[in-house]
Design a protein around this motif. Structure first.
Motif, PDB file in Angstrom:
ATOM      1  N   GLY A 130      -7.667   2.316  -5.444  1.00 43.54           N
ATOM      2  CA  GLY A 130      -6.368   1.986  -5.881  1.00 43.54           C
ATOM      3  C   GLY A 130      -5.530   2.199  -4.594  1.00 43.54           C
ATOM      4  O   GLY A 130      -5.715   2.419  -3.491  1.00 43.54           O
ATOM      5  N   VAL A 131      -4.194   2.017  -5.006  1.00 41.17           N
ATOM      6  CA  VAL A 131      -3.084   2.155  -3.763  1.00 41.17           C
ATOM      7  C   VAL A 131      -2.828   3.516  -3.668  1.00 41.17           C
ATOM      8  O   VAL A 131      -1.917   4.248  -4.304  1.00 41.17           O
ATOM      9  N   ASN A 132      -3.592   4.266  -2.830  1.00 41.52           N
ATOM     10  CA  ASN A 132      -3.620   5.761  -2.816  1.00 41.52           C
ATOM     11  C   ASN A 132      -4.257   5.980  -1.473  1.00 41.52           C
ATOM     12  O   ASN A 132      -4.299   5.195  -0.692  1.00 41.52           O
ATOM     13  N   GLU A 133      -4.520   7.429  -1.267  1.00 41.40           N
ATOM     14  CA  GLU A 133      -4.963   7.709  -0.101  1.00 41.40           C
ATOM     15  C   GLU A 133      -6.261   7.152  -0.069  1.00 41.40           C
ATOM     16  O   GLU A 133      -6.778   7.270   1.533  1.00 41.40           O
ATOM     17  N   SER A 134      -7.033   6.410  -0.612  1.00 46.79           N
ATOM     18  CA  SER A 134      -8.548   5.823  -0.433  1.00 46.79           C
ATOM     19  C   SER A 134      -8.189   4.737   0.584  1.00 46.79           C
ATOM     20  O   SER A 134      -9.274   4.252   1.128  1.00 46.79           O
ATOM     21  N   LEU A 135      -6.901   4.158   0.838  1.00 49.44           N
ATOM     22  CA  LEU A 135      -6.607   3.079   1.686  1.00 49.44           C
ATOM     23  C   LEU A 135      -6.463   3.592   2.969  1.00 49.44           C
ATOM     24  O   LEU A 135      -6.402   2.790   4.063  1.00 49.44           O
ATOM     25  N   ASN A 136      -6.357   5.014   3.441  1.00 48.61           N
ATOM     26  CA  ASN A 136      -6.163   5.280   4.723  1.00 48.61           C
ATOM     27  C   ASN A 136      -7.251   5.020   5.721  1.00 48.61           C
ATOM     28  O   ASN A 136      -8.479   5.049   5.220  1.00 48.61           O
ATOM     29  N   GLY A 137      -6.717   4.462   6.916  1.00 49.84           N
ATOM     30  CA  GLY A 137      -7.695   3.803   7.805  1.00 49.84           C
ATOM     31  C   GLY A 137      -8.297   2.328   7.705  1.00 49.84           C
ATOM     32  O   GLY A 137      -9.359   1.870   8.249  1.00 49.84           O
ATOM     33  N   THR A 138      -7.690   1.910   6.798  1.00 46.54           N
ATOM     34  CA  THR A 138      -8.066   0.268   6.168  1.00 46.54           C
ATOM     35  C   THR A 138      -7.117  -0.799   6.694  1.00 46.54           C
ATOM     36  O   THR A 138      -6.267  -0.414   6.873  1.00 46.54           O
ATOM     37  N   THR A 139      -7.631  -1.911   6.578  1.00 52.21           N
ATOM     38  CA  THR A 139      -6.810  -3.030   6.916  1.00 52.21           C
ATOM     39  C   THR A 139      -6.595  -3.740   5.438  1.00 52.21           C
ATOM     40  O   THR A 139      -7.789  -3.986   4.809  1.00 52.21           O
ATOM     41  N   VAL A 140      -5.581  -4.028   5.173  1.00 49.92           N
ATOM     42  CA  VAL A 140      -5.437  -4.787   3.519  1.00 49.92           C
ATOM     43  C   VAL A 140      -4.647  -5.959   3.915  1.00 49.92           C
ATOM     44  O   VAL A 140      -3.726  -6.139   4.636  1.00 49.92           O
ATOM     45  N   CYS A 141      -5.173  -7.059   3.243  1.00 49.22           N
ATOM     46  CA  CYS A 141      -4.573  -8.334   3.320  1.00 49.22           C
ATOM     47  C   CYS A 141      -3.935  -9.005   2.278  1.00 49.22           C
ATOM     48  O   CYS A 141      -4.265  -8.697   1.187  1.00 49.22           O
ATOM     49  N   SER A 142      -2.824  -9.876   2.420  1.00 49.95           N
ATOM     50  CA  SER A 142      -2.094 -10.505   1.273  1.00 49.95           C
ATOM     51  C   SER A 142      -1.706 -11.850   1.774  1.00 49.95           C
ATOM     52  O   SER A 142      -1.858 -12.000   2.996  1.00 49.95           O
ATOM     53  N   GLY A 143      -1.516 -12.725   0.857  1.00 47.05           N
ATOM     54  CA  GLY A 143      -0.863 -13.752   0.922  1.00 47.05           C
ATOM     55  C   GLY A 143       0.407 -13.595   1.651  1.00 47.05           C
ATOM     56  O   GLY A 143       1.152 -12.753   1.584  1.00 47.05           O
ATOM     57  N   GLU A 144       0.837 -14.532   2.651  1.00 51.56           N
ATOM     58  CA  GLU A 144       2.143 -14.624   3.513  1.00 51.56           C
ATOM     59  C   GLU A 144       3.254 -15.017   2.438  1.00 51.56           C
ATOM     60  O   GLU A 144       3.224 -15.716   1.639  1.00 51.56           O
ATOM     61  N   ASP A 145       4.307 -14.318   2.549  1.00 55.65           N
ATOM     62  CA  ASP A 145       5.481 -14.421   1.734  1.00 55.65           C
ATOM     63  C   ASP A 145       5.233 -14.546   0.380  1.00 55.65           C
ATOM     64  O   ASP A 145       5.443 -15.474  -0.489  1.00 55.65           O
ATOM     65  N   THR A 146       4.603 -13.368   0.005  1.00 53.78           N
ATOM     66  CA  THR A 146       4.134 -13.107  -1.383  1.00 53.78           C
ATOM     67  C   THR A 146       4.670 -11.916  -2.106  1.00 53.78           C
ATOM     68  O   THR A 146       5.289 -10.941  -1.383  1.00 53.78           O
ATOM     69  N   THR A 147       4.602 -11.572  -3.407  1.00 57.96           N
ATOM     70  CA  THR A 147       5.144 -10.564  -4.070  1.00 57.96           C
ATOM     71  C   THR A 147       4.135  -9.430  -3.581  1.00 57.96           C
ATOM     72  O   THR A 147       4.553  -8.168  -3.202  1.00 57.96           O
ATOM     73  N   ALA A 148       2.953  -9.839  -3.314  1.00 59.99           N
ATOM     74  CA  ALA A 148       1.774  -8.741  -2.921  1.00 59.99           C
ATOM     75  C   ALA A 148       2.210  -8.039  -1.249  1.00 59.99           C
ATOM     76  O   ALA A 148       2.046  -6.805  -1.301  1.00 59.99           O
ATOM     77  N   GLU A 149       2.415  -8.915  -0.554  1.00 60.88           N
ATOM     78  CA  GLU A 149       3.015  -8.532   0.613  1.00 60.88           C
ATOM     79  C   GLU A 149       4.435  -7.519   0.547  1.00 60.88           C
ATOM     80  O   GLU A 149       4.433  -6.540   1.121  1.00 60.88           O
ATOM     81  N   THR A 150       5.240  -7.657  -0.241  1.00 57.64           N
ATOM     82  CA  THR A 150       6.429  -7.045  -0.354  1.00 57.64           C
ATOM     83  C   THR A 150       5.990  -5.579  -0.997  1.00 57.64           C
ATOM     84  O   THR A 150       6.345  -4.677  -0.403  1.00 57.64           O
ATOM     85  N   GLU A 151       5.119  -5.772  -1.941  1.00 64.89           N
ATOM     86  CA  GLU A 151       4.824  -4.356  -2.597  1.00 64.89           C
ATOM     87  C   GLU A 151       3.868  -3.765  -1.814  1.00 64.89           C
ATOM     88  O   GLU A 151       4.119  -2.400  -1.756  1.00 64.89           O
TER      89      GLU A 151
END
Length: 362
Positions: free
Chosen positions: A225-246
């Motif tokens: 989830g969106v928590n400490e399990s993301l530490n040290g990772t690379t996360v991708c989203s579409g450019e100029d999307t709600t996902a990027e903003t969040e």
């Protein structure tokens, strides 16, 4: 591949140079993922525009990659994610207190924008052909098909009559609004979330689908989830999307590198190539990715509550009203449910099997 990698101005402290992202699974699993990606992309290469296809093509569609296995994907793959950072999903409220999903009341009048389309005897629509089950090129036929495409055809038939001349223009995510503002397209039907900010640039129809932003990650990644399990990772989203903003708002306290691509499918390929550890997009679109690639799954819970709408020029209010009249019949007369059964029912929870109630400004 569309889109440029957008990296942080400085790498976060402690990230080893050249370490890249976590690789997932075994070499065989990764090879399988890349092979699946190749099969999918063979049918989803982005082009400037597409000729009108057979209106009956959707009825003859087949799964591009997966068969019966893909039909069990979503419901068994959503994990709980305790301790998510600021991940309570709430609908957006605009500064004036209104719900962004509120649109203009339906009206069948042939106003200036509607007349423009009818005089041209052609409807030009910006679409996605990278979103499995929503809008994608079917490898067997080359036709563009999907849930969004069925709606486009219903709008086209209302405006232009039987067998309408529809030009499908495949556009990257970041070009949706510019394409409308420049007049390159009459509308965009591309699983586009209705937001308060976007209402400053384009007008939206009433909502035709509800969803939320959610993470997609490899099954054995340890990301939950969106928590400490993301530490040290690379996360991708579409450019100029709600996902990027969040992502930018919700990962500030985490050691996460954020990258963008022109389309969310490109983010799936980035995971498969070991260039990213997870992607964020609408849960409904992510379900299509899970159907394409059994080595990834949805994790956590959706962190937003969003609605898809048909986007049009701010000045084309009569066209917005006309589309809303089409949506009234489409969502209540059985066509929406039939399209949902054809394209999405096998991949989404039962709670999403009905169209949202329309909200109107006037």
């Amino acid at each position: 591949m569309e889109g440029q990698v957008e990296r942080e101005a400085e790498r976060r402290a402690g990230r080893a140079a050249g370490s890249g992202s976590r690789r997932y699974g075994s070499p065989n699993a990764r090879a399988l993922a890349i092979a699946v990606s190749g099969l999918v992309l063979a049918g989803t290469m982005v082009v400037a525009s597409l000729p009108p296809s057979d209106p009956g093509a959707a009825e003859d569609s087949v799964d591009a990659a997966g068969g019966d296995l893909t039909r069990r994907m979503l419901l068994d793959q959503v994990d709980d994610a305790p301790g998510e950072i600021g991940a309570v999903a709430e609908p957006e409220v605009c500064d004036d207190g209104r719900n962004p999903a509120e649109s203009y009341a339906p009206d069948g009048i042939d106003g200036e924008a509607v007349q423009r389309i009818q005089d041209a005897d052609q409807l030009v629509v910006g679409v996605d052909q990278n979103s499995y089950r929503w809008g994608y090129r079917e490898p067997d036929t080359g036709d563009i098909v999907g849930f969004d495409i069925d709606l486009v055809r219903a709008i086209g038939e209302d405006l232009l009559g039987p067998n309408p001349d529809i030009v499908f223009k495949a556009i990257p995510t970041a070009q949706r609004i510019p394409a409308i503002q420049s007049g390159d397209v009459d509308m965009v039907v591309r699983s586009m979330s209705i937001t308060c900010d976007r209402w400053d640039d384009v007008a939206f129809s009433a909502a035709y689908f509800e969803t939320g932003q959610q993470l997609l990650a490899p099954v054995n990644s340890g990301i939950d989830g969106v928590n400490e399990s993301l530490n040290g990772t690379t996360v991708c989203s579409g450019e100029d999307t709600t996902a990027e903003t969040e992502l930018r708002a919700r990962t500030q306290a985490l050691d996460v590198e954020l990258i963008t691509r022109g389309n969310h499918l490109d983010c799936l390929v980035a995971i498969q190539l070991g260039q990213a550890d997870a992607l964020m997009t609408d849960s409904a679109l992510a379900a299509g990715h899970a159907a394409q690639d059994p080595t990834v799954h949805l994790v956590g819970e959706p962190i937003t509550v969003e609605s898809y709408g048909v986007a049009m020029n701010l000045e084309d209010v009569d066209l917005v009203r006309r589309v809303n009249e089409v949506l009234q019949d489409y969502t209540t007369g059985g066509a929406w449910a039939e399209s949902y059964a054809d394209w999405l029912a096998a991949y989404l929870p039962e709670g999403q099997s009905t169209a949202p109630e329309p909200l109107y400004l006037d």
